[in-house]
Every structure is written in structure tokens, then in C-alpha cells.
Design a protein around this motif. Structure first.
Motif, mmCIF file in Angstrom:
data_model
loop_
_atom_site.group_PDB
_atom_site.id
_atom_site.type_symbol
_atom_site.label_atom_id
_atom_site.label_comp_id
_atom_site.label_asym_id
_atom_site.label_seq_id
_atom_site.Cartn_x
_atom_site.Cartn_y
_atom_site.Cartn_z
ATOM 1 N N GLU A 267 30.065 18.050 7.240
ATOM 2 C CA GLU A 267 29.450 18.322 5.943
ATOM 3 C C GLU A 267 30.508 18.785 4.929
ATOM 4 O O GLU A 267 30.468 18.405 3.759
ATOM 5 C CB GLU A 267 28.361 19.383 6.092
ATOM 6 C CG GLU A 267 27.582 19.653 4.831
ATOM 7 C CD GLU A 267 26.475 20.660 5.031
ATOM 8 O OE1 GLU A 267 25.806 20.954 4.034
ATOM 9 O OE2 GLU A 267 26.284 21.160 6.154
ATOM 10 N N LYS A 268 31.463 19.569 5.381
ATOM 11 C CA LYS A 268 32.532 20.023 4.493
ATOM 12 C C LYS A 268 33.351 18.827 4.013
ATOM 13 O O LYS A 268 33.677 18.730 2.822
ATOM 14 C CB LYS A 268 33.429 21.025 5.221
ATOM 15 C CG LYS A 268 34.505 21.597 4.354
ATOM 16 C CD LYS A 268 35.373 22.571 5.108
ATOM 17 C CE LYS A 268 36.488 23.054 4.199
ATOM 18 N NZ LYS A 268 37.533 23.732 4.890
ATOM 19 N N THR B 154 32.964 12.431 -7.662
ATOM 20 C CA THR B 154 32.446 12.921 -8.945
ATOM 21 C C THR B 154 33.562 12.995 -9.976
ATOM 22 O O THR B 154 33.379 12.597 -11.137
ATOM 23 C CB THR B 154 31.806 14.311 -8.752
ATOM 24 O OG1 THR B 154 30.807 14.233 -7.746
ATOM 25 C CG2 THR B 154 31.186 14.818 -10.024
ATOM 26 N N ASN C 109 31.327 16.963 1.452
ATOM 27 C CA ASN C 109 31.317 17.669 0.169
ATOM 28 C C ASN C 109 32.642 17.482 -0.564
ATOM 29 O O ASN C 109 32.657 17.298 -1.793
ATOM 30 C CB ASN C 109 31.028 19.159 0.365
ATOM 31 C CG ASN C 109 29.559 19.435 0.597
ATOM 32 O OD1 ASN C 109 28.706 18.669 0.173
ATOM 33 N ND2 ASN C 109 29.267 20.537 1.258
ATOM 34 N N ASP C 110 33.749 17.527 0.169
ATOM 35 C CA ASP C 110 35.054 17.293 -0.458
ATOM 36 C C ASP C 110 35.130 15.869 -1.022
ATOM 37 O O ASP C 110 35.596 15.666 -2.146
ATOM 38 C CB ASP C 110 36.187 17.529 0.545
ATOM 39 C CG ASP C 110 36.328 18.985 0.951
ATOM 40 O OD1 ASP C 110 35.774 19.859 0.245
ATOM 41 O OD2 ASP C 110 36.990 19.249 1.982
ATOM 42 N N PHE D 146 32.596 14.004 -1.890
ATOM 43 C CA PHE D 146 31.667 13.925 -3.021
ATOM 44 C C PHE D 146 32.305 14.502 -4.279
ATOM 45 O O PHE D 146 32.163 13.946 -5.369
ATOM 46 C CB PHE D 146 30.366 14.669 -2.683
ATOM 47 C CG PHE D 146 29.345 14.612 -3.762
ATOM 48 C CD1 PHE D 146 28.642 13.448 -4.029
ATOM 49 C CD2 PHE D 146 29.092 15.731 -4.551
ATOM 50 C CE1 PHE D 146 27.713 13.388 -5.045
ATOM 51 C CE2 PHE D 146 28.159 15.686 -5.562
ATOM 52 C CZ PHE D 146 27.466 14.512 -5.821
ATOM 53 N N THR D 147 33.044 15.589 -4.134
ATOM 54 C CA THR D 147 33.731 16.184 -5.275
ATOM 55 C C THR D 147 34.766 15.212 -5.837
ATOM 56 O O THR D 147 34.873 15.041 -7.067
ATOM 57 C CB THR D 147 34.407 17.513 -4.858
ATOM 58 O OG1 THR D 147 33.421 18.387 -4.315
ATOM 59 C CG2 THR D 147 35.085 18.183 -6.021
#
Length: 162
Positions: A107-108, A118, A111-112, A114-115
Motif C-alpha cells: 500500500e505504501k 498525480t 501511495n508513492d 499514486f503521488t
């Protein structure tokens, strides 16, 4: 220093049956003395150390748990099964913790990523806005030249014709 009393006197003093005192002697809970080094079972009236008997009675009078009435005894077979079940569940618990840890790491990473995506999307949007602004400026510049030429040729022509 030992205080020695006969078996009968000890039984009367403490209100304990002689059979119980003999059993404690047999289990070596209480020291005894017998004439001619006889076995306490053979000696009809061995001498008993009352100091040790006091210690035995005191240790037996202490309850193991304050709620003895609420404690249920578990059969040995069931207790063994409970220990095995506890070990099995502890292993499952450890496996689940490892699985959770791997999911947290995954998940980490997501998230990285996804950042990063973005940030890239924001850069693309910013570049798109810049392109639109440049294109509008170019169109305005072309429209300015067209309108000037149109004004120049059409308006001036109409002025000379009239």
C-alpha cells in the motif's frame, strides 16, 4: 529447634486425623522420629516435629487463588488440546501479521506511485494550459493581422470608391 510430640498428642492438639499425619510423614512433608529407626508405618506412635507441621498447615491454608469457587478444573486431555490449539492459533496470528505487513508495504508503494502519477498529471495539465495560451496568443496575433489586412483592403477600398 524442633518440638517433638507423639502422634496421638499431635492429632489431638491440631484436630487432624492420625492417618493424615502419617500420609504427610510418608510424603516427607513432616519430619518424624521413631525409636530404633523404624518405618513410620511400622511404628505405632512416632514422634512428630510440630514446627514443621505448623509450616505445612500454614502453606496448605494459603489459597492458590482468591476466587477458588469460580475456577473449574480442566481435564488433562482437554488442557493438552487447548495448548495445541493455542500454538496453532499463535502460528496463524504470526502468519497474518506477516501478511498485513506485506500489504502495508504494498500500500505504501502504491501511495508513492499514486503521488508520482498525480504530479505527472499536474505537469501535463500545466503544459496543456501553456499550449492553449500560446495557441490563443497565436490566433489573436493572426486575427490581428487578418483584421488589419481586411480593414486595410476592404475599408480603404470602399473609402476610395465613394
Amino acid at each position: 529447634m524442633a518440638n517433638w510430640l507423639s502422634m496421638q498428642s499431635t492429632a489431638e492438639k491440631y484436630g487432624i486425623p492420625e492417618e493424615q499425619i502419617r500420609e504427610w510423614i510418608r510424603l516427607d512433608y513432616v519430619t518424624y522420629s521413631s525409636f530404633f529407626k523404624r518405618d513410620p508405618c511400622d511404628d505405632p506412635n512416632p514422634m512428630v516435629d510440630t514446627d514443621e507441621l505448623d509450616k505445612v498447615l500454614e502453606s496448605n491454608s494459603i489459597k492458590s487463588c482468591p476466587d477458588d469457587e469460580t475456577i473449574e478444573r480442566v481435564p488433562k486431555g482437554h488442557l493438552d488440546w487447548l495448548y495445541q490449539e493455542n500454538a496453532r492459533l499463535a502460528k496463524i496470528n504470526d502468519d497474518l501479521r506477516e501478511e498485513i505487513y506485506s500489504h502495508v508495504q504494498w500500500e505504501k508503494e502504491l501511495n508513492d506511485d499514486f503521488t508520482k502519477i498525480t504530479e505527472l498529471a499536474n505537469k501535463v495539465i500545466s503544459l496543456h494550459r501553456q499550449i492553449i495560451m500560446d495557441y490563443e496568443g497565436l490566433l489573436n496575433a493572426k486575427v490581428g493581422i487578418r483584421s488589419f489586412l481586411r480593414y486595410l483592403f476592404l475599408f480603404k477600398k470602399n473609402k476610395y470608391l465613394t
